[in-house]
Design a protein around this motif. Structure first.
Motif, PDB file in Angstrom:
ATOM      1  N   THR A  55      47.632  51.719  41.849  1.00  0.00           N
ATOM      2  CA  THR A  55      48.344  52.602  42.772  1.00  0.00           C
ATOM      3  C   THR A  55      49.824  52.604  42.420  1.00  0.00           C
ATOM      4  O   THR A  55      50.451  51.539  42.388  1.00  0.00           O
TER       5      THR A  55
ATOM      6  N   ALA B 139      44.589  50.725  47.507  1.00  0.00           N
ATOM      7  CA  ALA B 139      43.892  51.455  46.441  1.00  0.00           C
ATOM      8  C   ALA B 139      43.718  52.927  46.785  1.00  0.00           C
ATOM      9  O   ALA B 139      43.740  53.789  45.897  1.00  0.00           O
TER      10      ALA B 139
ATOM     11  N   ALA C 183      41.961  47.476  49.549  1.00  0.00           N
ATOM     12  CA  ALA C 183      41.294  48.770  49.708  1.00  0.00           C
ATOM     13  C   ALA C 183      42.236  49.813  50.286  1.00  0.00           C
ATOM     14  O   ALA C 183      42.242  50.977  49.857  1.00  0.00           O
TER      15      ALA C 183
ATOM     16  N   ARG D 257      44.074  43.318  37.393  1.00  0.00           N
ATOM     17  CA  ARG D 257      42.798  43.854  37.859  1.00  0.00           C
ATOM     18  C   ARG D 257      42.260  42.960  38.968  1.00  0.00           C
ATOM     19  O   ARG D 257      42.445  41.742  38.935  1.00  0.00           O
TER      20      ARG D 257
ATOM     21  N   THR E  42      38.533  42.700  41.626  1.00  0.00           N
ATOM     22  CA  THR E  42      37.215  43.262  41.854  1.00  0.00           C
ATOM     23  C   THR E  42      37.355  44.475  42.760  1.00  0.00           C
ATOM     24  O   THR E  42      38.173  44.486  43.676  1.00  0.00           O
ATOM     25  N   CYS E  43      36.575  45.477  42.505  1.00  0.00           N
ATOM     26  CA  CYS E  43      36.750  46.778  43.150  1.00  0.00           C
ATOM     27  C   CYS E  43      36.651  46.650  44.668  1.00  0.00           C
ATOM     28  O   CYS E  43      35.608  46.246  45.195  1.00  0.00           O
ATOM     29  N   PRO E  44      37.716  46.951  45.388  1.00  0.00           N
ATOM     30  CA  PRO E  44      37.650  46.829  46.848  1.00  0.00           C
ATOM     31  C   PRO E  44      36.868  47.972  47.458  1.00  0.00           C
ATOM     32  O   PRO E  44      36.845  49.095  46.939  1.00  0.00           O
ATOM     33  N   ALA E  45      36.202  47.681  48.573  1.00  0.00           N
ATOM     34  CA  ALA E  45      35.493  48.726  49.301  1.00  0.00           C
ATOM     35  C   ALA E  45      36.500  49.649  49.969  1.00  0.00           C
ATOM     36  O   ALA E  45      37.618  49.260  50.301  1.00  0.00           O
ATOM     37  N   ALA E  46      36.103  50.893  50.165  1.00  0.00           N
ATOM     38  CA  ALA E  46      36.972  51.842  50.857  1.00  0.00           C
ATOM     39  C   ALA E  46      37.197  51.389  52.296  1.00  0.00           C
ATOM     40  O   ALA E  46      36.376  50.666  52.872  1.00  0.00           O
TER      41      ALA E  46
ATOM     42  N   VAL F 251      45.234  47.576  41.478  1.00  0.00           N
ATOM     43  CA  VAL F 251      44.327  48.667  41.859  1.00  0.00           C
ATOM     44  C   VAL F 251      44.852  50.016  41.369  1.00  0.00           C
ATOM     45  O   VAL F 251      44.358  51.068  41.768  1.00  0.00           O
TER      46      VAL F 251
END
Length: 349
Positions: free
Chosen positions: A271, A250, A247, A164, A166-170, A269
């Motif tokens: 994928t 992802a 990102a 995991r 941290t959520c990447p920005a688009a 992410v």
């Protein structure tokens, strides 16, 4: 061992190795008031993507890496001072199955860390308080988590133990609109990737099959990505930071890459990916972890188990002999796969 307090996790290798340490780091964080990571410079950017860390220390260890620096007294003294100032209560040293944790353990003991755990096949003397033996043929990520659990550090309820970040920005400003596949042709170890001409032919075949392709690579790989992308793909070589690469991956339908850091970034992410896996290291230890994937490459090739950096066999047959038809079948299998109950299986084509 009591929990709480301040825990240090050590993983001194590359970005991919640091990503594989993520589940063990989260287990340490769940049982600690503060959690820090000691990593090498090649792993720092990946470390900054991992949840659970309060602090990151960077040390270029002279016993790690392909171009290890000389051992310098000033560097060692600076590390000891930094470690001692943080007053760690315990440490986990994570190292690959073929590496020794004992040089790191010696430095941690000198810095006053009172309790240290590591996998070790070598006699540790007084350097380890928990000398753990990893299970045979264990994946690197699972082995790290096994060590954490042996030390009494467990994942919190609801944490599946997958990789995991941290959520990447688009990143549509990088890729443009519409679905795409990513091809990442480079690798720090050349034996673990396609040759540039073979990667370029694969990109052309993917484009001819109707896929929009994005080619990625680091700043030092601009010539490689330009040659591989050609007129068939969008070339992002040298244009992404690691968070931006996360990102881009992802948002991709599938990643095609070798056994290298972006393969583990894809797993982090969620994928799916086609992994061109050269058998110079064993797939059961280093394959994409707990994400749908297809391994391509001839695992019984003469280079198997050699840990070679440059392919010792003329023509790089373990990977370059993978056909376009095999690649397209693998991609189609992943794109049409019905999600199952768990993400950790290899997909058969």
């Amino acid at each position: 061992m009591t929990t709480g307090g301040h825990t240090l996790v050590v993983r001194l290798d590359s970005a991919g190795d640091v990503l594989l340490a993520g589940p063990a780091i989260r287990a340490a964080a769940a049982a600690s008031a503060r959690t820090a990571l000691l990593c090498g410079p090649r792993g720092e950017a990946a470390a900054r993507l991992l949840p659970g860390l309060d602090d990151i220390l960077v040390y270029d260890a002279p016993w790690v890496g392909f171009d290890a620096p000389p051992a310098r007294r000033a560097d060692t003294d600076a590390l000891l001072d930094a470690l001692a100032a943080r007053r760690f209560d315990r440490a986990l040293i994570l190292a690959s199955y073929h590496q020794s944790p004992l040089p790191a353990a010696l430095l941690l003991k000198m810095a006053g860390v009172p309790w240290i755990a590591a996998d070790s096949e070598h006699y540790p003397g007084s350097l380890l308080d928990l000398r753990h033996h990893r299970a045979p043929h264990r994946h690197e990520a699972a082995a790290a988590l096994d060590l954490a659990e042996a030390a009494g550090l467990r994942l919190p309820p609801g944490d599946s133990g997958a990789l995991r970040v941290t959520c990447p920005a688009a990143a549509p400003h990088l890729t443009g609109p519409g679905p795409y596949l990513v091809v990442h042709p480079g690798a720090a170890v050349p034996a673990r990737a396609w040759s540039a001409p073979r990667a370029a032919r694969a990109v052309a075949a993917l484009a001819a099959a109707g896929h929009r392709v994005v080619v990625t690579g680091g700043p030092a790989e601009r010539d490689l990505t330009a040659a591989v992308a050609g007129r068939h793909a969008l070339d992002l070589g040298g244009r992404t930071t690691l968070p931006e690469l996360a990102a881009v991956i992802a948002a991709a339908r599938t990643l095609i890459t070798g056994n290298t850091g972006p393969a583990h970034l894809a797993a982090a992410v969620a994928t799916p990916l086609v992994c061109l896996f050269a058998p110079v290291v064993p797939a059961h230890r280093w394959a994409p972890y707990r994400v749908p994937h297809v391994l391509l490459g001839h695992q019984d090739a003469p280079c198997a188990g050699t840990r070679a950096r440059t392919c010792p066999v003329p023509g790089h047959p373990c990977l370059d002999s993978v056909t376009d038809a095999e690649l397209l079948t693998a991609v189609d299998t992943l794109l049409t796969r019905t999600p199952g109950p768990g993400p950790d299986q290899e997909v058969t084509v």
